[in-house]
Scaffold this motif. Structure first.
Motif, short mmCIF file in Angstrom:
data_model
loop_
_atom_site.label_atom_id
_atom_site.label_comp_id
_atom_site.label_asym_id
_atom_site.label_seq_id
_atom_site.Cartn_x
_atom_site.Cartn_y
_atom_site.Cartn_z
N ILE A 87 -2.28 4.54 0.42
CA ILE A 87 -2.36 4.55 1.96
C ILE A 87 -1.62 3.50 2.58
O ILE A 87 -0.85 3.92 3.73
N LYS A 88 -1.36 2.31 2.13
CA LYS A 88 -0.67 1.24 2.94
C LYS A 88 0.73 1.42 2.71
O LYS A 88 1.39 1.48 3.85
N GLU A 89 1.22 2.22 1.73
CA GLU A 89 2.46 2.67 1.75
C GLU A 89 2.88 3.80 2.62
O GLU A 89 3.86 3.66 3.32
N MET A 90 2.00 4.77 2.67
CA MET A 90 2.33 5.84 3.42
C MET A 90 2.33 5.55 5.07
O MET A 90 2.86 5.95 5.77
N ILE A 91 1.05 4.88 5.57
CA ILE A 91 0.90 4.40 6.81
C ILE A 91 2.03 3.58 7.38
O ILE A 91 2.28 3.73 8.51
N SER A 92 2.82 3.06 6.52
CA SER A 92 3.99 2.14 6.97
C SER A 92 5.28 3.07 6.99
O SER A 92 6.25 2.39 7.54
N ARG A 93 5.22 4.16 6.60
CA ARG A 93 6.45 5.04 6.72
C ARG A 93 6.74 5.80 7.86
O ARG A 93 5.71 5.95 8.54
N SER A 94 7.92 6.37 8.25
CA SER A 94 8.21 7.08 9.34
C SER A 94 7.87 8.38 8.83
O SER A 94 7.84 8.89 7.71
N PRO A 95 7.87 9.43 9.86
CA PRO A 95 7.55 10.97 9.41
C PRO A 95 8.38 11.36 8.61
O PRO A 95 8.07 12.19 7.45
N GLU A 96 9.57 11.25 8.66
CA GLU A 96 10.73 11.57 7.85
C GLU A 96 10.60 11.13 6.29
O GLU A 96 10.91 11.66 5.35
N GLU A 97 10.25 9.81 6.24
CA GLU A 97 10.08 9.10 4.93
C GLU A 97 9.02 9.85 4.30
O GLU A 97 9.15 9.74 3.07
N LEU A 98 8.08 9.98 5.04
CA LEU A 98 6.79 10.53 4.38
C LEU A 98 6.93 11.72 3.78
O LEU A 98 6.18 12.17 2.86
N LYS A 99 7.84 12.72 4.50
CA LYS A 99 8.16 14.03 3.58
C LYS A 99 8.75 13.90 2.33
O LYS A 99 8.36 14.87 1.44
#
Length: 355
Positions: A87-99
């Motif tokens: 969750i910590k990793e995902m919440i720190s990402r931009s929407p594009e990175e999260l894809k």
């Protein structure tokens, strides 16, 4: 840190406090369940539905404990801690990175644990989180380091290994066909002694079939070798846009140095260029920019850089809207430097004067 990221991390800290107890029987599962539900609401409102999907699966695991299907154990605690890291990793990402972020491993682990199957949670964490961090570091370091080493993405290594395996297989198949040819040679040698026509016909058919198969294997060999060559060459390729930020910094620095107001217009298509060449052209581009700001533009102006690809060539056009070249000044200076050539210099055209 965004307000949402700060809020989620606060919830995660509360969760870690709940499960940081030696006696598992003292862990407040209901309170943990409620916090996870709160996180789902927050991330869905913030547009991070992928995090919500992960937490929903985790809640199902704890639902099994609340319904007494199975008891809380240390694997569940480890799963929660590792999920916190996801969750910590995902919440720190931009929407594009999260894809590009992988959650398949952790979600699959939730399903297995809910079915009371044994799961190596740490291995999943290494594959998803650690490998992703390594890949991000490679992407960050690949640009310009002091050496001329080229960092290699894992996917590219996998592609090369696959190609090498294909080459080894092709080599074995070719050796087999060569043995068949040798066998045919022996048959032909025997035919010379016996003179059987049926043996001749069979040898010709076998030889033709083997020749066709060898041609096919050679074609596969050449194709695989070409693909490996392409993979190796592509390791050194980088988007030319990697130097865009450095170019903008150069323009800002030189504009401040000469106290001028400069606007940068940079258009770089997604063009790939050899890393060594990219390193080599950065300084010349910087020199052109410096010259343009120092001599071409008065107090304010624009510098435009356009990169394009055409018929195998990369074109980099650098221009400004300054006063341009003063040929009269150049001609006068040339006559001062070469007084014995005044007559010749006076007859030169403007273009000839700058050559």
């Amino acid at each position: 840190m965004s307000k949402l990221e700060d809020e989620i991390k606060t919830y995660l800290e509360q969760i870690e406090e709940i499960i940081d107890i030696d006696d598992l029987a003292e862990v407040n599962i209901k309170k943990l369940h409620n916090l996870l539900t709160t996180i789902i609401g927050a991330v869905n409102i913030g547009g991070y539905s992928i995090i919500g999907d992960v937490v929903v699966q985790l809640i199902k695991v704890f639902d099994g404990i609340l319904s007494n299907r199975y008891d809380l154990n240390h694997d569940h605690i480890t799963l929660q801690l590792i999920t916190n890291e996801y969750i910590k990793e995902m919440i720190s990402r931009s929407p594009e990175e999260l894809k590009r972020f992988s959650t398949e491993g952790i979600i699959s682990a939730f399903e297995d644990i809910s079915s009371e199957l044994t799961v190596d949670i740490k291995d999943i964490y290494i594959k998803d989180i650690i490998r992703d961090k390594i890949r991000k570091k490679i992407d960050a370091d690949i640009l310009f380091n002091d050496s001329k080493d080229v960092q290699i993405p894992i996917s590219r290594i996998d592609s090369i290994i696959t190609g090498i395996n294909d080459l080894i297989l092709n080599q074995y198949q070719l050796k087999t066909k060569i043995k068949e040819i040798n066998n045919i040679k022996e048959i032909i040698s025997n035919i010379k002694e016996t003179g059987y026509t049926a043996e001749v016909d069979r040898a010709i058919r076998d030889f033709s079939s083997t020749e066709t198969e060898i041609d096919s294997q050679l074609l596969k060999f050449e194709r695989t070798a070409f693909n490996i060559q392409e993979d190796v060459l592509s390791m050194r390729m980088l988007p030319i846009s990697f130097i865009e930020e450095r170019i903008r910094d150069t323009i800002k620095t030189q504009a401040a140095r000469f106290d001028k107001d400069i606007t940068a217009i940079i258009n770089m298509d997604n063009i790939l260029i050899d890393k060594i060449i990219l390193q080599a052209i950065e300084k010349p581009i910087g020199n052109i920019i410096k010259n343009s700001i120092e001599h071409g533009i008065d107090s304010s102006g624009e510098i435009t850089i356009n990169c394009s690809y055409d018929k195998g060539k990369i074109n980099i056009d650098i221009s400004d809207n300054g006063v341009g070249v003063c040929y009269k000044t150049i001609r006068h200076k040339a006559m001062e430097l070469f007084p014995f050539e005044k007559g010749k210099i006076a007859k030169l055209s403007d273009m000839e004067l700058t050559e």
